[in-house]
Motif scaffolding. Structure first.
Motif, short mmCIF file in Angstrom:
data_model
loop_
_atom_site.label_atom_id
_atom_site.label_comp_id
_atom_site.label_asym_id
_atom_site.label_seq_id
_atom_site.Cartn_x
_atom_site.Cartn_y
_atom_site.Cartn_z
N UNK A 159 24.63 12.69 -12.23
CA UNK A 159 23.45 11.95 -11.49
C UNK A 159 23.17 10.72 -12.43
N UNK A 160 23.05 9.58 -11.52
CA UNK A 160 22.74 8.31 -12.21
C UNK A 160 21.41 7.90 -11.21
N UNK A 161 20.57 7.38 -12.11
CA UNK A 161 19.29 6.72 -11.38
C UNK A 161 19.15 5.30 -11.94
N UNK A 162 18.64 4.42 -11.22
CA UNK A 162 18.13 3.16 -11.55
C UNK A 162 16.67 2.80 -11.22
N UNK A 163 16.03 2.05 -12.44
CA UNK A 163 14.61 1.69 -11.92
C UNK A 163 14.73 0.34 -11.35
N UNK A 164 13.85 0.21 -10.12
CA UNK A 164 13.78 -0.95 -9.51
C UNK A 164 12.33 -1.38 -9.53
N UNK A 165 12.06 -2.60 -9.68
CA UNK A 165 10.51 -3.08 -9.87
C UNK A 165 10.47 -3.81 -8.49
N UNK A 166 9.27 -3.25 -7.69
CA UNK A 166 9.02 -3.81 -6.49
C UNK A 166 7.65 -4.46 -6.64
N UNK A 167 7.25 -5.39 -5.84
CA UNK A 167 5.99 -6.19 -5.67
C UNK A 167 5.54 -6.29 -4.36
N UNK A 168 4.29 -5.94 -4.23
CA UNK A 168 3.32 -6.08 -3.19
C UNK A 168 2.52 -7.13 -3.23
N UNK A 169 2.77 -8.35 -2.59
CA UNK A 169 2.17 -9.47 -2.76
C UNK A 169 0.82 -9.32 -2.12
N UNK A 170 -0.26 -9.99 -2.84
CA UNK A 170 -1.78 -10.23 -2.28
C UNK A 170 -1.85 -11.59 -2.05
N UNK A 171 -2.08 -11.97 -0.87
CA UNK A 171 -2.25 -13.26 -0.59
C UNK A 171 -3.67 -13.83 -1.18
N UNK A 172 -3.72 -15.00 -1.56
CA UNK A 172 -5.17 -15.29 -2.29
C UNK A 172 -6.45 -15.29 -1.39
N UNK A 173 -6.09 -15.36 -0.05
CA UNK A 173 -7.46 -15.15 0.83
C UNK A 173 -8.02 -13.73 0.73
N UNK A 174 -7.30 -12.68 0.36
CA UNK A 174 -7.86 -11.47 0.10
C UNK A 174 -8.88 -11.25 -0.98
N UNK A 175 -8.50 -11.86 -2.13
CA UNK A 175 -9.33 -11.97 -3.50
C UNK A 175 -10.35 -12.92 -2.96
N UNK A 176 -10.34 -13.88 -2.30
CA UNK A 176 -11.48 -14.83 -1.86
C UNK A 176 -12.32 -14.11 -1.21
N UNK A 177 -11.92 -13.41 -0.12
CA UNK A 177 -12.92 -12.85 0.64
C UNK A 177 -13.45 -11.74 0.09
N UNK A 178 -12.90 -10.89 -0.62
CA UNK A 178 -13.55 -9.76 -1.46
C UNK A 178 -14.58 -10.47 -2.61
N UNK A 179 -14.13 -11.29 -3.18
CA UNK A 179 -15.07 -11.94 -3.94
C UNK A 179 -16.28 -12.31 -3.23
N UNK A 180 -16.45 -13.19 -2.09
CA UNK A 180 -17.48 -13.73 -1.36
C UNK A 180 -18.16 -12.58 -0.84
#
Length: 73
Positions: free
Chosen positions: A39-60
């Motif tokens: 058996x062989x496995x490989x590690x894959x890096x994935x990214x879940x993007x967060x739009x800047x509007x999400x951070x701004x709305x949460x901050x406000x």
């Protein structure tokens, strides 16, 4: 501390983190080859993007909750 104050501070912290990192990166392990005992496995890096509007709305929202909580108390 009041519950609203704790929630407001939490929202502000999450908003700042979301604006700073703009995404959540995680690693998964996937099978590449599965031939009986081999058996062989490989590690894959994935990214879940967060739009800047999400951070701004949460901050406000956290700031508004903090200000309104201070005035009503």
């Amino acid at each position: 501390m009041k519950t609203n104050t704790v929630l407001a501070i939490t929202l502000i912290a999450i908003g700042i983190l979301a604006l700073t990192y703009q995404g959540i990166t995680y690693t998964t392990e996937e099978k590449v080859v599965d031939l009986g005992p081999i058996q062989m496995t490989a590690e894959k890096t994935k990214t879940l993007p967060l739009p800047p509007i999400v951070g701004a709305v949460t901050l406000v929202a956290g700031i508004v909750l903090l200000v309104r909580g201070g005035k009503s108390g």
